[in-house]
Design a protein around this motif. Structure first.
Motif, PDB file in Angstrom:
ATOM      1  N   ILE A   5       0.852  -1.186   0.000  1.00  0.00           N
ATOM      2  CA  ILE A   5       0.000   0.000   0.000  1.00  0.00           C
ATOM      3  C   ILE A   5       0.894   1.243   0.000  1.00  0.00           C
ATOM      4  O   ILE A   5       1.966   1.260   0.595  1.00  0.00           O
ATOM      5  CB  ILE A   5      -0.913   0.011   1.247  1.00  0.00           C
ATOM      6  CG1 ILE A   5      -1.882  -1.151   1.200  1.00  0.00           C
ATOM      7  CG2 ILE A   5      -1.662   1.313   1.383  1.00  0.00           C
ATOM      8  CD1 ILE A   5      -2.756  -1.268   2.433  1.00  0.00           C
ATOM      9  N   GLY A   6       0.422   2.283  -0.667  1.00  0.00           N
ATOM     10  CA  GLY A   6       1.114   3.574  -0.618  1.00  0.00           C
ATOM     11  C   GLY A   6       2.394   3.598  -1.434  1.00  0.00           C
ATOM     12  O   GLY A   6       2.461   3.058  -2.534  1.00  0.00           O
ATOM     13  N   ARG A   7       3.403   4.234  -0.875  1.00  0.00           N
ATOM     14  CA  ARG A   7       4.686   4.370  -1.588  1.00  0.00           C
ATOM     15  C   ARG A   7       5.390   3.050  -1.812  1.00  0.00           C
ATOM     16  O   ARG A   7       6.206   2.913  -2.713  1.00  0.00           O
ATOM     17  CB  ARG A   7       5.619   5.293  -0.793  1.00  0.00           C
ATOM     18  CG  ARG A   7       5.228   6.736  -0.860  1.00  0.00           C
ATOM     19  CD  ARG A   7       6.142   7.614  -0.055  1.00  0.00           C
ATOM     20  NE  ARG A   7       7.518   7.172  -0.091  1.00  0.00           N
ATOM     21  CZ  ARG A   7       8.500   7.761   0.551  1.00  0.00           C
ATOM     22  NH1 ARG A   7       8.252   8.802   1.307  1.00  0.00           N
ATOM     23  NH2 ARG A   7       9.730   7.306   0.482  1.00  0.00           N
ATOM     24  N   ARG A   8       5.126   2.086  -0.973  1.00  0.00           N
ATOM     25  CA  ARG A   8       5.820   0.780  -1.057  1.00  0.00           C
ATOM     26  C   ARG A   8       5.047  -0.232  -1.890  1.00  0.00           C
ATOM     27  O   ARG A   8       5.291  -1.424  -1.805  1.00  0.00           O
ATOM     28  CB  ARG A   8       6.032   0.208   0.345  1.00  0.00           C
ATOM     29  CG  ARG A   8       6.787   1.106   1.261  1.00  0.00           C
ATOM     30  CD  ARG A   8       8.235   1.079   0.943  1.00  0.00           C
ATOM     31  NE  ARG A   8       8.943   1.962   1.870  1.00  0.00           N
ATOM     32  CZ  ARG A   8      10.202   2.211   1.792  1.00  0.00           C
ATOM     33  NH1 ARG A   8      10.921   1.644   0.854  1.00  0.00           N
ATOM     34  NH2 ARG A   8      10.772   3.016   2.643  1.00  0.00           N
ATOM     35  N   THR A   9       4.126   0.201  -2.699  1.00  0.00           N
ATOM     36  CA  THR A   9       3.320  -0.716  -3.492  1.00  0.00           C
ATOM     37  C   THR A   9       4.146  -1.343  -4.619  1.00  0.00           C
ATOM     38  O   THR A   9       5.153  -0.791  -5.058  1.00  0.00           O
ATOM     39  CB  THR A   9       2.090   0.011  -4.061  1.00  0.00           C
ATOM     40  OG1 THR A   9       1.243  -0.933  -4.677  1.00  0.00           O
ATOM     41  CG2 THR A   9       2.480   1.043  -5.076  1.00  0.00           C
TER      42      THR A   9
END
Length: 78
Positions: A5-9
């Motif tokens: 999720i988010g930047r680490r997707t």
């Protein structure tokens, strides 16, 4: 959350989802599917992040007649 999720997707999540959809469509189109038993399907979920089934669904598949023609034709070409 298998793809994050988010930047680490995962940067290829879209490609993975399209590949799964195409593969599932190919399996549905190429084979005739039947359940192994006549019992109702147990829809209870097990434990885990991706909500696995408590009892896995068992199915039998048989290649459709058009696939027999396609596979025999490609085997002759090799």
């Amino acid at each position: 959350m298998p793809f994050g999720i988010g930047r680490r997707t995962c940067p290829r999540a879209g490609l993975a989802q399209r590949t799964v959809n195409l593969t599932l469509g190919l399996l549905i189109q190429s084979f005739e599917w039947e359940r192994v038993t006549t019992e109702e399907v147990d829809i209870n979920e097990g434990s885990g992040i991706t909500m696995p089934k408590a009892m896995p669904l068992e199915a039998m598949c048989k290649a459709r007649p058009i696939m027999h023609k396609l596979l025999s034709k490609s085997a002759d070409d090799v």
